[in-house]
Design an enzyme around this catalytic site. Structure first.
Site, short mmCIF file in Angstrom:
data_model
loop_
_atom_site.label_atom_id
_atom_site.label_comp_id
_atom_site.label_asym_id
_atom_site.label_seq_id
_atom_site.Cartn_x
_atom_site.Cartn_y
_atom_site.Cartn_z
N SER A 140 0.85 -1.20 0.00
CA SER A 140 0.00 0.00 0.00
C SER A 140 0.87 1.24 0.00
O SER A 140 2.00 1.22 0.52
CB SER A 140 -0.87 0.02 1.26
N TYR A 151 -1.04 -0.69 10.21
CA TYR A 151 -1.29 -1.11 8.82
C TYR A 151 -0.13 -0.66 7.94
O TYR A 151 0.38 -1.44 7.13
CB TYR A 151 -2.62 -0.53 8.33
#
Ligand SMILES: NC(=O)c1ccc[n+]([C@@H]2O[C@H](COP(=O)([O-])OP(=O)(O)OC[C@H]3O[C@@H](n4cnc5c(N)ncnc54)[C@H](OP(=O)(O)O)[C@@H]3O)[C@@H](O)[C@H]2O)c1
Length: 247
Positions: A140, A151
């Site tokens: 990401s 994350y």
């Protein structure tokens, strides 16, 4: 016999689009996810070359179901796409944060984004076609820009894992690459967390002034798994509309 691909998280969003692209390229595609009904809908959408395995790929006890579905066939493509931002139980962060909650939050994000790829890849390594197999991991933009706590850190951890894997498998003719998407709509990723303002901020941050779509990521997979990707390994491929410049 057709070539074979496994796509984790192939029931929705980027994974479903990628699985559809691979089926269009002539692959038999095994999609994996935790919800049988979602997978069944995706199989209908992808077409007769798709089959589904219901499994949580962060759980070592559920991985053998995927290995069994692959069976004795050589595996040409493994797309590790399953992942999620797992919010903290005590949002907003830090409000009443005991160390146990912090540990739970970080472990959940590492399970969801790192273990999913590590366990599935490890289990399927013996099946990968040699030479010629292709492994893709889905990171990401958060790994480069931060902003999403554990994350971001979990996605960044995938980069190191992928580089080691690429080194280990290079002389067997297997490529390993990371695709790092920017903001992508038409998936379940943001669930009910996205606001019109949040959407616009992310679009404004791109140079191309639009959000990514699942197909934009599937096209990067098409390149990496096709003849054009044959000499590409150990790379982080950014597909983000220019919202991070050149790294
Ligand atoms: N959308 C974005 O803006 C964006 C940006 C950068 C990176 N990404 C990454 O791109 C990947 C795909 O995301 P998406 O946008 O397509 O979101 P999505 O629609 O939520 O797709 C994630 C898929 O993974 C599956 N999944 C999650 N955890 C799993 C597990 N433990 N075992 C098996 N399957 C699991 C989910 O299905 P079940 O819940 O049924 O298991 C779902 O089908 C993710 O890794 C995400 O982190 C997305």
């Amino acid at each position: 016999m057709s070539r074979l691909a496994v796509v984790s998280g192939g029931g929705t969003g980027i994974g479903r689009s990628t699985a559809g692209m691979l089926a269009g390229e002539g692959y038999d595609v095994i999609i994996v996810g935790r919800r049988a009904d979602v997978l069944a809908d995706a199989v209908k959408w992808i077409g007769p070359q798709a089959t589904a395995v219901t499994a949580d790929v962060a759980d070592p006890t559920q991985i053998p179901a995927v290995v069994e579905a692959v069976g004795a066939r050589p595996l040409d493509v493994l797309v590790n796409n399953a992942g999620a931002y797992v919010p903290s139980a005590d949002s907003p962060p830090g409000a009443d944060s005991t160390l146990d909650r912090v540990a739970e939050h970080w472990r959940a994000n590492f399970d969801s984004n790192v273990l999913t790829a590590v366990l599935l890849t490890t289990a399927l390594l013996p099946s990968l076609r040699r030479p010629g197999g292709r492994i893709i991991l889905t990171s990401s933009i958060a790994a480069q820009k931060g902003g999403c706590g554990p994350y971001s850190a979990a996605k960044a951890a995938l980069h190191g894992y992928a580089l080691d894997l690429a080194v280990d498998l290079g002389d067997e003719g297997v490529t390993v690459n990371v695709i790092s998407p920017g903001y992508v709509t038409d998936s379940e990723f943001f669930a009910d967390r996205m606001t019109p303002e949040g959407h616009q901020t992310r679009v404004d941050a791109t140079l191309l002034k639009r959000p990514g779509e699942p197909q934009d990521i599937a096209e990067a997979v098409r390149w990496l798994t096709g003849p054009g990707g044959a000499y590409v390994t150990a790379q982080i491929i950014n597909v983000n509309g220019g919202s991070v410049l050149g790294r």
